[in-house]
Design a protein around this motif. Structure first.
Motif, short mmCIF file in Angstrom:
data_model
loop_
_atom_site.label_atom_id
_atom_site.label_comp_id
_atom_site.label_asym_id
_atom_site.label_seq_id
_atom_site.Cartn_x
_atom_site.Cartn_y
_atom_site.Cartn_z
N ALA A 750 -28.29 13.70 75.73
CA ALA A 750 -27.09 12.86 75.62
C ALA A 750 -27.42 11.52 74.96
O ALA A 750 -26.64 11.00 74.14
N LYS A 751 -28.59 10.99 75.29
CA LYS A 751 -29.01 9.71 74.70
C LYS A 751 -29.25 9.87 73.20
O LYS A 751 -28.84 9.03 72.39
N ILE A 752 -29.91 11.00 72.82
CA ILE A 752 -30.18 11.26 71.40
C ILE A 752 -28.87 11.39 70.64
O ILE A 752 -28.70 10.82 69.55
N ALA A 753 -27.90 12.15 71.22
CA ALA A 753 -26.60 12.31 70.56
C ALA A 753 -25.93 10.95 70.35
O ALA A 753 -25.22 10.74 69.36
N GLY A 754 -26.17 10.01 71.29
CA GLY A 754 -25.57 8.67 71.20
C GLY A 754 -25.97 7.95 69.93
O GLY A 754 -25.20 7.14 69.39
N TYR A 755 -27.19 8.23 69.42
CA TYR A 755 -27.63 7.58 68.18
C TYR A 755 -26.81 8.04 66.96
O TYR A 755 -26.86 7.43 65.90
N PHE A 756 -26.09 9.16 67.15
CA PHE A 756 -25.23 9.68 66.05
C PHE A 756 -23.75 9.46 66.36
O PHE A 756 -22.88 10.06 65.73
N GLY A 757 -23.49 8.66 67.40
CA GLY A 757 -22.10 8.39 67.77
C GLY A 757 -21.54 9.46 68.69
O GLY A 757 -20.32 9.62 68.79
N GLY A 758 -22.38 10.23 69.35
CA GLY A 758 -21.92 11.27 70.28
C GLY A 758 -22.28 12.67 69.80
O GLY A 758 -22.87 12.86 68.73
N LYS A 759 -21.93 13.69 70.63
CA LYS A 759 -22.34 15.08 70.35
C LYS A 759 -21.79 15.57 69.01
O LYS A 759 -22.50 16.21 68.22
N SER A 760 -20.51 15.30 68.74
CA SER A 760 -19.90 15.81 67.49
C SER A 760 -20.59 15.16 66.27
O SER A 760 -20.79 15.81 65.24
N GLY A 761 -20.98 13.89 66.39
CA GLY A 761 -21.68 13.21 65.30
C GLY A 761 -23.04 13.84 65.06
O GLY A 761 -23.47 14.00 63.91
N TYR A 762 -23.73 14.20 66.19
CA TYR A 762 -25.04 14.86 66.07
C TYR A 762 -24.88 16.22 65.37
O TYR A 762 -25.64 16.54 64.44
N MET A 763 -23.86 16.99 65.80
CA MET A 763 -23.63 18.32 65.21
C MET A 763 -23.32 18.20 63.72
O MET A 763 -23.77 19.01 62.91
N GLN A 764 -22.56 17.16 63.36
CA GLN A 764 -22.22 16.94 61.95
C GLN A 764 -23.48 16.61 61.14
O GLN A 764 -23.65 17.10 60.01
N ALA A 765 -24.38 15.82 61.72
CA ALA A 765 -25.62 15.46 61.02
C ALA A 765 -26.50 16.70 60.80
O ALA A 765 -27.11 16.85 59.73
N VAL A 766 -26.53 17.58 61.80
CA VAL A 766 -27.31 18.82 61.66
C VAL A 766 -26.71 19.67 60.54
O VAL A 766 -27.43 20.25 59.72
N LYS A 767 -25.37 19.74 60.48
CA LYS A 767 -24.69 20.50 59.41
C LYS A 767 -25.05 19.95 58.04
O LYS A 767 -25.31 20.70 57.09
N GLU A 768 -25.06 18.64 57.94
CA GLU A 768 -25.38 18.02 56.65
C GLU A 768 -26.84 18.28 56.28
O GLU A 768 -27.17 18.47 55.11
N LEU A 769 -27.72 18.28 57.29
CA LEU A 769 -29.13 18.59 57.04
C LEU A 769 -29.26 20.03 56.51
O LEU A 769 -29.98 20.28 55.55
N GLU A 770 -28.54 20.96 57.15
CA GLU A 770 -28.57 22.36 56.70
C GLU A 770 -28.07 22.48 55.26
O GLU A 770 -28.65 23.19 54.43
N LYS A 771 -26.98 21.74 54.98
CA LYS A 771 -26.42 21.77 53.63
C LYS A 771 -27.45 21.26 52.62
O LYS A 771 -27.61 21.82 51.53
N ALA A 772 -28.18 20.23 53.02
CA ALA A 772 -29.22 19.67 52.13
C ALA A 772 -30.35 20.67 51.92
O ALA A 772 -30.90 20.79 50.82
#
Length: 779
Positions: A750-772
């Motif tokens: 939960a703390k790690i997700a907070g660095y991305f603005g919450g769980k949905s922000g973390y999931m979005q960052a992972v998606k962008e990483l996959e896209k890259a």
């Protein structure tokens, strides 16, 4: 308060509990009823490079006369079906289990099929026949004699270390015992290799001795290993009454004190044709003789077996074989008559008691023929006879060193890609060829031989060292030797339970020998990791599957037969006698080194046979994969689009696994484990050049994708990229990864997700990483 269900609303289990079971136990001893009885183990399927078991067959109810003898099967259905709806299914089970009565019920009554009279009837729920009534009907309708009735009560041998007979073993035992009780003197049992012929023989012998019907029994075999295996394993419970005949040491005055005698027929009839059996025993001494592997000679008039059998002609004689016919000219059926029971390789695989197999057919560029250059000389400087040499000549009449090297290399490649400790038998043309093959395999597997010099051993008739290693090779507990090179020694009899690879590099002399060789791999050892086996064929002898007597009619896909057939010589009739290659004796065989003849593997196909011996398909696993991927995605663009859109990439992997395509195994076989599944699919199906995961990860770094993030968020994405590089895309899609190192050091999920603005922000960052990772420039 729960609602009471109407009969039509009840499940099959409810109907059984409330109607069928009470109707049966009111008439039968509950100890003589079994429910949900497993009959088969469930067929093992080979789907692509994926192996799975089907569900075993189970009978709803089986009723027994006694522990040995089931008498009826009952199939239950829910009340939405008619009374007789399950009768045909019950009849199928009854025929399979050799039972006289079949019933079905839906809870309203019973439908009965009587196999002894051929009649059917429907009876009320309370009219189900009682135990005594049904047994009496069976005795009367089958015309049972008092001798049969007495032996039917005789139990099997059972102990904590002895498994109860499987259904087909029970049938074989019961039919044999019953035929003997009826006075039949010559009997034939046909049971495929690996289905427990010796165990079946033991139970027959035990029942005969216990009942007193037979008191002196002779068990004949033609190999020491067969005799010793039988005495030490299946016949161990009778060890106090067993004697192994030794004509040199046995005294005719004391030898008569035993009950079960084991002998090699070569012991009873010497090489000089001396009839030792008549020196030791009177013609009427034995009551019962069992001839193991009787296809190997007993049917031939001049054979030593026949002399023994004719001398003891007053004894009941049972022939046991895996192959009922040697050829159409020499048949053991003429001596032992039609089998009292047959259980084939086909049935064994279908029931899941025997291992299925696939065939890898490997063709060399000299398989169809090689001709020496004009005046070409061998390594000794002798001119090579100018003619076309084929698979029938190599190792028999001419030695092509590079051919042996290429065969050994292909075997080694296969083992490296699958399991280097898989027990392997390499059948070679001659003992000399087996030694050359051993040396080639030693040099190609020096790393394994360094760990244990017995990694590769020649086991042949003249090799005393190898023969001493045979017990270790066939032992399930002993890992070494792993690879045995042989000529004929391991083709029959030796109980090699863990054999996973059979290599054919010899011309096969007969259909019987071919079936016996295949039989070396059919034993299943699931707990030890053996679910199937592979036949690797370098001489195109597996076309012998195209024989109507294999185990049923064969259908071969014409598209996959090589255009040039390799023949065994003139007048060869594949369905009857396959001629042995003509071997030149006298002059030493010419030996050709790599400079004189360089050999290449030019073609490989993988064939999967079904239980009828029918060719399901013949293909490379890569072609099968390609066909399935293109069938699903049609084009590269479509696949890339669907891969990109898929929330969980693992779903694509699972979809392929369902079709029998195991990407991990395939990547291992092709030395591409460091390649992303995405790249591997693109490579196999669409011929794209694959990138390794490391190359993809570096491309992401080069494009400076991570500069969009800072601090802990960047550290997290860098760690995810490292995880991708080491383990693949599927791991970084899982949020559970945040509970592992190195993420744990950065805080709770939960703390790690907070660095991305919450769980949905973390999931979005992972998606962008996959896209890259999968952007088109990186493909």
């Amino acid at each position: 308060m729960s609602t009471v269900l109407t009969k039509k609303q009840m499940t099959e289990e409810d109907i059984k509990l409330q109607y069928i079971t009470p109707a049966i136990i009111s008439k039968w001893d509950v100890r003589k009823i079994t429910m949900e009885t497993q009959v088969t183990d469930g067929k093992i399927n080979l789907k692509g490079n994926f192996v799975f078991r089907e569900k075993p067959k189970r009978a709803d109810y089986i009723l027994y006369m006694n522990a040995n003898n089931p008498i009826a099967v009952i199939e239950a259905k829910d009340n939405k079906h008619s009374i007789s709806h399950g009768l045909q299914q019950a009849m199928t089970y009854a025929q399979m289990l050799d039972l006289p009565f079949a019933y079905s019920s839906n809870g309203d009554g019973f439908a009965e099929h009587d196999f002894l009279t051929g009649k059917e009837r429907v009876i009320g729920l309370d009219e189900f026949p009682s135990e005594s009534e049904l047994i009496e009907r069976f005795k009367q309708e089958s015309g049972m004699t008092s001798a049969q009735e007495a032996i039917i009560q005789q139990p099997y041998y059972s102990s904590q270390n002895t498994y109860p007979p499987r259904y087909y073993q029970r049938i074989a035992i019961n039919r044999t015992v019953d035929a003997i009780a009826r006075g039949q003197k010559r009997l034939l049992l046909v049971m495929a290799t690996g289905t427990g012929k010796t165990y079946t023989a033991f139970q027959i012998v035990y029942r005969m001795l216990q009942s007193g019907m037979k008191r002196k029994i002779l068990y004949l075999a033609d190999r020491n290993i067969l005799v010793d295996q039988s005495i030490q394993q299946d016949f161990a419970p009778l060890e106090k009454v067993i004697h192994k005949i030794n004509v040199a040491k046995d005294d005719k005055n004391t030898i008569t004190s035993h009950e079960v005698y084991f002998s090699l027929y070569q012991q009873l009839v010497g090489d000089d044709d001396k009839e030792h059996f008549s020196e030791l025993f009177t013609p009427d001494f034995f009551d019962l003789i069992i001839v193991d592997e009787c296809h190997r000679g007993s049917a031939k008039e001049e054979s030593r077996w026949r002399k023994i059998l004719e001398y003891f002609s007053s004894a009941t004689q049972i022939g046991m074989t895996a192959t009922p016919k040697e050829t159409k000219y020499i048949s053991n059926l003429s001596y032992f008559h039609d089998p009292v029971y047959s259980y084939s390789l086909k049935e064994g695989i279908e029931d899941g008691f025997l291992a299925p197999f696939r065939v890898i057919n490997v063709m060399t560029d000299i398989g169809d023929g090689w001709r020496p250059r004009k005046g070409q000389r061998d390594i000794s400087g002798n001119e090579i006879e100018d003619r076309i040499y084929t698979n029938s000549d190599y190792d028999y009449n001419i030695i092509i060193e590079d051919r042996i090297q290429q065969v050994a290399l292909e075997i080694t490649r296969y083992l490296k890609a699958t399991d280097r400790m898989a027990k392997t038998i390499v059948f070679c043309a001659t003992e000399d060829a087996a030694e050359r093959m051993r040396q080639a395999l030693v040099n190609l597997n020096a790393d394994m031989v360094r760990k244990n010099p017995d990694y590769v051993v020649r086991i042949t008739g003249s090799d005393d060292y190898g023969k001493k290693k045979l017990d270790y090779f066939i032992s399930v507990a002993s890992p070494y030797p792993v690879i045995a090179t042989t000529s004929k020694l391991l083709s029959t009899g030796a109980d090699c339970k863990m054999t996973k690879l059979i290599v054919l590099d010899e011309m096969i002399g007969s259909m019987t020998e071919f079936k016996q060789i295949i039989g070396r791999g059919t034993r299943l050892r699931e707990k030890e990791g053996k679910t199937h086996f592979v036949v690797m064929d370098f001489r195109n002898v597996t076309r012998l599957f195209a024989d109507p007597d294999w185990d049923g009619p064969i259908e071969i896909n014409e598209n996959f037969i090589p255009k040039k057939e390799i023949t065994y010589g003139e007048g060869s009739d594949l369905t009857n006698v396959i001629k042995e290659p003509k071997v030149s004796y006298g002059n030493p065989k010419p030996i050709i080194d790599r400079d004189g003849c360089k050999v290449q593997i030019i073609h490989k196909t993988v064939s999967v046979y079904d239980t009828n011996g029918k060719l399901l398909r013949q293909e490379s696993i890569v072609d099968y994969t390609k066909e399935n991927i293109i069938g699903e995605y049609a084009s590269l663009d479509n696949f890339i689009r669907q891969w990109s859109q898929e929330e969980k990439k693992e779903k694509i992997k699972e979809m392929l696994l369902e079709r029998g395509i195991d990407l991990e195994t395939m990547k291992k076989e092709q030395n591409m484990v460091d390649v992303d599944d995405f790249d591997f699919i693109c490579h196999v199906a669409f011929d794209k050049k694959p990138l390794t995961r490391k190359e993809r990860a570096n491309n992401v770094k080069k494009r400076d994708f991570l500069s969009k993030y800072s601090g802990i968020a960047r550290d997290v994405l860098e760690a995810l990229l490292d995880k991708y590089m080491n383990t693949g895309i599927y791991e970084i899609e899982k949020t559970e990864i945040l509970k592992l190192d190195p993420f744990l050091k950065l805080g709770k999920p939960a703390k790690i997700a907070g660095y991305f603005g919450g769980k949905s922000g973390y999931m979005q960052a992972v998606k962008e990483l996959e896209k890259a990772i999968y952007t088109e420039e990186a493909v």
